[in-house]
Design a protein around this motif. Structure first.
Motif, PDB file in Angstrom:
ATOM      1  N   CYS A   6      -4.760 -13.629 -10.358  1.00  0.00           N
ATOM      2  CA  CYS A   6      -4.747 -12.798 -11.568  1.00  0.00           C
ATOM      3  C   CYS A   6      -3.348 -12.741 -12.188  1.00  0.00           C
ATOM      4  O   CYS A   6      -2.339 -12.755 -11.471  1.00  0.00           O
ATOM      5  N   LEU A  56      -1.638 -15.480 -23.557  1.00  0.00           N
ATOM      6  CA  LEU A  56      -3.036 -15.707 -23.154  1.00  0.00           C
ATOM      7  C   LEU A  56      -3.264 -17.185 -22.838  1.00  0.00           C
ATOM      8  O   LEU A  56      -3.839 -17.527 -21.799  1.00  0.00           O
ATOM      9  N   ASP A  57      -2.823 -18.062 -23.748  1.00  0.00           N
ATOM     10  CA  ASP A  57      -2.994 -19.511 -23.555  1.00  0.00           C
ATOM     11  C   ASP A  57      -2.379 -19.968 -22.230  1.00  0.00           C
ATOM     12  O   ASP A  57      -2.975 -20.739 -21.493  1.00  0.00           O
ATOM     13  N   GLU A  59      -1.289 -18.038 -19.494  1.00  0.00           N
ATOM     14  CA  GLU A  59      -1.701 -17.395 -18.242  1.00  0.00           C
ATOM     15  C   GLU A  59      -3.105 -17.835 -17.819  1.00  0.00           C
ATOM     16  O   GLU A  59      -3.378 -17.986 -16.646  1.00  0.00           O
ATOM     17  N   LYS A  60      -3.987 -18.088 -18.776  1.00  0.00           N
ATOM     18  CA  LYS A  60      -5.367 -18.439 -18.394  1.00  0.00           C
ATOM     19  C   LYS A  60      -5.428 -19.781 -17.667  1.00  0.00           C
ATOM     20  O   LYS A  60      -6.365 -20.030 -16.912  1.00  0.00           O
ATOM     21  N   LYS A  61      -4.419 -20.625 -17.875  1.00  0.00           N
ATOM     22  CA  LYS A  61      -4.372 -21.911 -17.150  1.00  0.00           C
ATOM     23  C   LYS A  61      -4.090 -21.720 -15.670  1.00  0.00           C
ATOM     24  O   LYS A  61      -4.393 -22.563 -14.850  1.00  0.00           O
ATOM     25  N   ASP A  64      -7.653 -16.907 -12.466  1.00  0.00           N
ATOM     26  CA  ASP A  64      -9.078 -16.670 -12.705  1.00  0.00           C
ATOM     27  C   ASP A  64      -9.302 -15.446 -13.590  1.00  0.00           C
ATOM     28  O   ASP A  64     -10.316 -15.336 -14.264  1.00  0.00           O
ATOM     29  N   VAL A  66      -7.353 -12.595 -16.259  1.00  0.00           N
ATOM     30  CA  VAL A  66      -6.196 -12.130 -17.027  1.00  0.00           C
ATOM     31  C   VAL A  66      -6.479 -10.684 -17.426  1.00  0.00           C
ATOM     32  O   VAL A  66      -7.516 -10.395 -18.016  1.00  0.00           O
ATOM     33  N   LYS A 147     -13.524 -17.974 -16.784  1.00  0.00           N
ATOM     34  CA  LYS A 147     -12.426 -17.029 -16.520  1.00  0.00           C
ATOM     35  C   LYS A 147     -12.741 -15.682 -17.169  1.00  0.00           C
ATOM     36  O   LYS A 147     -13.435 -15.613 -18.177  1.00  0.00           O
ATOM     37  N   PHE A 149     -11.343 -12.106 -18.845  1.00  0.00           N
ATOM     38  CA  PHE A 149     -10.239 -11.467 -19.573  1.00  0.00           C
ATOM     39  C   PHE A 149     -10.608 -10.007 -19.771  1.00  0.00           C
ATOM     40  O   PHE A 149     -11.667  -9.704 -20.302  1.00  0.00           O
TER      41      PHE A 149
END
Lengths: 409, 409
Positions: A6, A56-57, A59-61, A64, A66, A147, A149
């Motif tokens: 996370c 966001l772009d 961290e999501k990479k 699992d 955010v 994922k 969010f």
């Protein structure tokens, strides 16, 4: 088993100019950790659209889950909701249940509802709404490419409510998390590097998959063993050995604060305490009353800050102060004794000293008293006013803890 | 003028499992902001080599300055120094001056020096050393491709010392920073959305380059105007208009805490105060004594936590409590009056109430007294124990502030 990772993104200019300290991230991390989810990064960005999208772009990479906090309030510096709506290809739609709830809050407070409050019921149609019973801004959960969010208000107690009530159970449904085991030892009385020196052999024998961390904080050093998906018995072998090595400075073998240990001991022994504190100015009393149920063991306190208050309110002999000064063994002895008698408590602590008179040689006297005995201790506090206050308080609380334990033997 | 941007990277597993709250970043951001450097991101990562390197790689693309804190202690969970040495193509070399300093610290404390402490004098030959007079781990400054990287210990007072003594002046030499102007207004007595509603027209007229932020915190709302490289007169026009609109709830027109305002008023009027606080348990006294020089206006306090202490120590009539209960207007009136007489102070505040008896309907009574007059106020505190305590304290301090200001008229 796959690790569940996370990232926490906190949003708000106030975090970046230093006007607000981020306490949310630590609280969230504790909760997630307890259900086996590892926070691997925390990122703070300002109220800037591009910065939030970039975070966001990126961290999501990596993860699992955010979690975003902040940016959902009624005022116009809050841009997160429309941004998330766009990011997750939604449209803002009025939610009847949320609108009713917002209106009922204002009705209860007997205040008119404002357009900005009504707008809080406009929510993206692509999110699952996390209802906020204790405030006006609901949380939102989005899913994208497997994922999760989650966007939450920044007000700590609202965020905490939504996490406790909705988020943890939802995450437990969606993920089978591995078992993160922590074992924490609390010590007082010895510095980090001295403890580390005593643990040289221990650390050599510690297997690679069990990590040891030192968490020092003004007279308290916590030691934490961490492992993922191990047999609890295995980590306990090392934890027990750690306890044996550090037995002489051991305060607790669980992650607990010193004041909680003291409260527990007083409760177990059915004893009460009171406090007369001068230089710490009410800080120790405020610590001991910060815990629920403190009236069971805490009778009260006096802060005789001025010298004349030591005499007139606490009942110290003017002679004692004249002959020995207000910062002396004799004065704290009399303070503890007077305090115990005035509050009719089993134990009393007293503190008198200087917190920032000298550069690094401030003397603080502490006494602990029961009906049978009085013990005193002098310490030198070398830091700034705030740290010296915490150091003196911790020392006093630990002294009382040891005093009660020894008397109980 | 080019904006000077900074990212802060904080290192430590304890930050990611929520064992430690990051107070360093906020402090650093305040200092940099004051010299015109904007912190645009804060990132926290664990004690994991790859995670630290990745953060360095990513953050340096965005900013001119990267500041790292943590990971420099003597214990073995600290991996930052060797990592930075490698990242900036250096070799660890013993620094004589640092070694001498580390040894002198241990000599002063009369303690043997350990191998782990000696290792703290091993430093990368590619860095500029930022000498740490108050601890054993020095800071390091690296330069790469015109960007600055500064690594500092995580212990707050050591980090603060190195920033104040070395870093700020170095950065002022290396960068010509633009002028960031903040104007902060402190209010008490009205909620965020009600203030926002009163400011609808104001916000419409505010030019795009001046930003308004709301910073609400339990009965206090701060409002902040921010602009970069503007004529101070321009921002002041808007700030003055803000002050006029909110005159009825204005506490201060500078970024200051409520207790500092009260301390200033007491000092200006050459008056003293004392406090009798039950449910807040010493918290208000600890706030009022957290400031340097508090003995000039703070005579002392009593925390009559148990009912029998209210009678025996503070001198409340048993009748008053029997007839009206301990949480009543009559009781706080008598508490304030007794407190003022006992401490011989010009003013006294008293607080008695419930912080977590009911779900959201906890009653707290507050009184403020002078020789001439007593005023009381009842509030309902709807949050958890800790927040209710802060809310009750802030309300009491603001009540005393208004009481003194009105009496002085």
């Amino acid at each position: 088993m796959k690790e569940i990772l996370c990232s926490i993104i906190t949003i708000g200019d106030e975090l970046l100019i230093g006007q607000t300290i981020d306490t949310n991230s630590a609280w969230i991390a504790q909760q997630l950790n307890a259900i086996g989810i590892q926070v691997i990064r925390r990122v703070a960005v300002g109220d800037v659209k591009d910065a939030i999208i970039q975070a966001l772009d990126e961290e999501k990479k990596r993860v699992d889950i955010v979690i975003l906090t902040g940016g959902l309030g009624p005022t116009s510096d809050d841009i997160t909701k429309p941004l998330l709506c766009e990011y997750f290809n939604g449209t803002l739609v009025e939610n009847e249940e949320v609108l009713k709830h917002v209106m009922s809050i204002f009705a209860k407070r007997n205040r008119p509802i404002l357009a900005s409050n009504v707008r809080q019921a406009m929510l993206p149609n692509t999110c699952q709404i996390l209802f906020n019973e204790v405030g006006t801004a609901p949380g939102m959960l989005f899913e994208q490419d497997g994922k999760i969010f989650i966007s939450l208000p920044g007000v700590p107690f609202e965020m905490q409510y939504i996490i406790s009530t909705h988020v943890l159970s939802l995450l437990k449904e969606k993920f089978v998390a591995p078992n993160i085991i922590h074992r924490t030892l609390v010590t007082s009385g010895e510095g980090e590097s001295f403890i580390a020196n005593r643990l040289t052999d221990f650390e050599k024998e510690l297997p690679k998959h069990i990590k040891l961390a030192y968490l020092p904080k003004l007279s308290i050093v916590k030691l934490r063993l961490t492992a993922i998906n191990v047999d609890p018995n295995e980590i306990d072998v090392y934890f027990n050995s750690l306890k044996d090595i550090l037995a002489n400075i051991l305060v607790a073998d669980t992650d607990i604060e010193l004041e909680q240990v003291l409260a527990q001991i007083l409760t177990d022994h059915k004893k009460t305490m009171s406090i007369a504190e001068s230089c710490t100015g009410g800080y120790v009393a405020s610590i001991m009353t910060s815990m629920k149920g403190s009236s069971a063991y805490f009778k009260g306190g006096i802060v005789p800050y001025a010298i004349e208050s030591k005499i007139a309110v606490l009942g110290i002999h003017a002679d004692t102060i004249d002959s020995h000064t207000a910062v002396s063994e004799q004065t704290v002895q009399e303070m503890a004794e007077q305090c115990r008698l005035k509050f009719k408590s089993d134990y009393a602590v007293s503190i008198s000293g200087y917190l920032e008179k000298n550069d690094s040689q401030n003397e603080v006297w502490i006494a602990v008293a029961s009906a049978k005995e009085i013990k005193t201790k002098k310490i030198i506090v070398p830091y700034d006013r705030e740290k010296n206050r915490i150091l003196a308080s911790n020392t006093a609380l630990n002294l009382l803890r040891l005093f009660i334990v020894e008397e109980g033997r």
